[in-house]
Design an enzyme around this catalytic site. Sequence first.
Site, short mmCIF file in Angstrom:
data_model
loop_
_atom_site.label_atom_id
_atom_site.label_comp_id
_atom_site.label_asym_id
_atom_site.label_seq_id
_atom_site.Cartn_x
_atom_site.Cartn_y
_atom_site.Cartn_z
N GLY A 18 0.83 -1.21 0.00
CA GLY A 18 0.00 0.00 0.00
C GLY A 18 0.87 1.26 0.00
N ARG A 79 1.50 -5.05 -6.06
CA ARG A 79 1.33 -6.31 -5.32
C ARG A 79 1.52 -7.44 -6.33
NH1 ARG A 79 -2.66 -3.13 -2.19
NH2 ARG A 79 -1.81 -3.07 -0.09
N GLY A 109 5.35 -2.28 3.75
CA GLY A 109 4.74 -2.75 4.99
C GLY A 109 5.12 -4.19 5.29
N ASP A 110 4.33 -4.75 6.17
CA ASP A 110 4.51 -6.11 6.65
C ASP A 110 4.71 -7.16 5.56
OD1 ASP A 110 4.39 -6.90 9.25
OD2 ASP A 110 2.51 -8.00 8.92
N THR A 133 3.70 2.80 5.83
CA THR A 133 2.28 2.43 5.81
C THR A 133 1.49 3.40 6.67
OG1 THR A 133 0.64 0.82 6.59
CG2 THR A 133 2.81 0.64 7.55
N ILE A 134 0.32 3.79 6.17
CA ILE A 134 -0.47 4.76 6.94
C ILE A 134 -1.04 4.12 8.22
CG2 ILE A 134 -1.11 6.15 4.93
CD1 ILE A 134 -3.94 4.87 5.12
N ASP A 135 -1.08 2.78 8.28
CA ASP A 135 -1.76 2.11 9.40
C ASP A 135 -0.96 2.10 10.71
OD1 ASP A 135 -4.05 1.53 7.98
OD2 ASP A 135 -3.18 -0.30 7.13
N ASP A 137 0.90 -0.08 11.84
CA ASP A 137 0.75 -1.36 12.53
C ASP A 137 1.96 -2.29 12.33
OD1 ASP A 137 0.32 -1.71 9.86
OD2 ASP A 137 -1.39 -3.05 10.08
N ARG A 162 -17.53 18.55 11.96
CA ARG A 162 -17.95 19.09 13.25
C ARG A 162 -18.72 20.41 13.06
NH1 ARG A 162 -17.06 18.46 18.38
NH2 ARG A 162 -15.71 16.69 18.26
N MET A 177 -9.65 4.64 7.84
CA MET A 177 -9.02 3.38 7.44
C MET A 177 -8.48 2.63 8.65
SD MET A 177 -7.19 4.01 3.83
CE MET A 177 -8.14 3.66 2.34
N GLY A 178 -8.14 1.36 8.47
CA GLY A 178 -7.55 0.57 9.55
C GLY A 178 -8.35 -0.68 9.81
N ARG A 179 -8.39 -1.56 8.82
CA ARG A 179 -9.18 -2.78 8.91
C ARG A 179 -8.75 -3.66 10.09
NH1 ARG A 179 -9.05 -4.76 3.24
NH2 ARG A 179 -9.84 -2.65 3.19
N GLU A 195 -17.01 11.07 20.56
CA GLU A 195 -17.66 10.54 21.78
C GLU A 195 -17.21 9.11 22.04
OE1 GLU A 195 -19.56 13.96 21.25
OE2 GLU A 195 -19.84 12.77 23.06
N HIS A 259 -10.10 6.53 0.49
CA HIS A 259 -8.74 6.63 -0.02
C HIS A 259 -8.11 8.01 0.07
CE1 HIS A 259 -9.23 2.54 -1.40
NE2 HIS A 259 -7.91 2.52 -1.49
P1 ADP Z 1 2.30 -4.26 2.61
O1 ADP Z 1 3.76 -4.38 2.33
O2 ADP Z 1 1.81 -2.85 2.58
O3 ADP Z 1 1.91 -5.03 3.87
P2 ADP Z 1 1.14 -6.44 1.00
O4 ADP Z 1 0.75 -7.25 2.19
O5 ADP Z 1 0.18 -6.33 -0.12
O6 ADP Z 1 1.53 -4.94 1.39
O7 ADP Z 1 2.52 -7.07 0.45
C1 ADP Z 1 3.15 -6.55 -0.69
C2 ADP Z 1 3.72 -7.66 -1.52
O8 ADP Z 1 4.70 -8.39 -0.76
C3 ADP Z 1 2.73 -8.75 -1.94
O9 ADP Z 1 1.99 -8.40 -3.11
C4 ADP Z 1 3.64 -9.92 -2.21
O10 ADP Z 1 4.21 -9.85 -3.50
C5 ADP Z 1 4.75 -9.74 -1.18
N1 ADP Z 1 4.49 -10.64 -0.03
C6 ADP Z 1 3.53 -10.53 0.91
N2 ADP Z 1 3.57 -11.56 1.78
C7 ADP Z 1 4.56 -12.38 1.36
C8 ADP Z 1 5.11 -13.62 1.84
N3 ADP Z 1 4.63 -14.23 2.92
N4 ADP Z 1 6.16 -14.13 1.15
C9 ADP Z 1 6.66 -13.52 0.07
N5 ADP Z 1 6.19 -12.36 -0.43
C10 ADP Z 1 5.17 -11.78 0.20
#
Ligand code: ADP
Length: 329
Positions: A18, A79, A109-110, A133-135, A137, A162, A177-179, A195, A259
């Site tokens: 993202g 992605r 991100g993650d 990442t904006i989240d 997390d 407001r 945002m923030g699922r 509130e 978005h």
């Molecule tokens: P973010 O980096 O923001 O968390 P994504 O979760 O969509 O975004 O991950 C970005 C890309 O990283 C994915 O499209 C994929 O190509 C790769 N990726 C995600 N998870 C894995 C994984 N477990 N092993 C290898 N590549 C991964």
Amino acid sequence: MATFSKKIQKLGVYTSGGDAPGMNAALRAVVRAAIGQNLEVVGIMQGYVGMIENHIEAIDQRFVANIIQRGGTVIKTGRSTEFTKPEGRAKAAANLKAHGVDAMVCIGGDGSFRGAHALWEEHQIPIVGVPGTIDNDIFGSDKTIGFDTAVNTALEAIDRIRDTAASHDRLFIVEVMGRNSGFIASAVGLAGGAEEIFAPESLTTVDKAVDRIKDGIARGKTSSILVTAEGQKPGRAYDLADAIRKKTGWDAKVCILGHQQRGGSPTAADRILASRMGAAAVDSLLKGHCDIMIGTEGEKLIEVPLDIVTKNEKKAHLDLISLASVLAT
Ligand code: ADP
């Protein structure tokens, strides 16, 4: 922490997953810090998509001119399902080798870090991650690039809402945002004077929110704002409005920010964070450190192994959420 001894001559950089405001500022920092250390730099376009499709180009200081203030990412993000499989990563590694890429910085991100970790384990490509990442997390870093901007963007919208809520004596439900994580909802809720805050981590219920609003009405309050993080799909605010309508007959207005929270010019805080983290990532690689992420602990930058980052979860603190309720009297 993993280490490597090969001298780096050519550094690759990519943005992945993202997009987040401040990714460009991080890219600029990586490119300029690396060139300042006499490295060559290549940009890998669209994250792992470009790595597999061999979309890799030399970039210089001028390429990153005039982007520090821009949202999104000029080298695109993406992605790739193919990259999640060993064969896809082998293709990516072969392309990097053909271009003579010795090490990389991954801004993402993650998920992107899981991919980076796999590239190191399977193909020994040294990578340092920068959390964008904006989240907010990402485990191992107090702050991520883009969070401050997203919160401020959502807050501007709440301040406008407001005005109209107060003029019409209305109840508004604002969805941010923030699922999977309530960092944005809790920060925006507290700073926006909500509130109640509905976040994945919060224990609030529709009954509690209704009671709080009724208490407010009894004290002469004429308008209220509830903040909710999105659900599995955007639209949770409509479900809450329906539940409140059924319970009370009130006509709650819904605003889904969506978005727009991702875009826009990064705040000063995000530009500074991105600049520091981008430069630190290059420094770590030059010291032979890899398979790590640059994180923050207070004001300090730290190195955290990617394995630890990706195997742990970071959850929003409930104290911001409860403080918002305490103060919304
Ligand atoms: P973010 O980096 O923001 O968390 P994504 O979760 O969509 O975004 O991950 C970005 C890309 O990283 C994915 O499209 C994929 O190509 C790769 N990726 C995600 N998870 C894995 C994984 N477990 N092993 C290898 N590549 C991964």
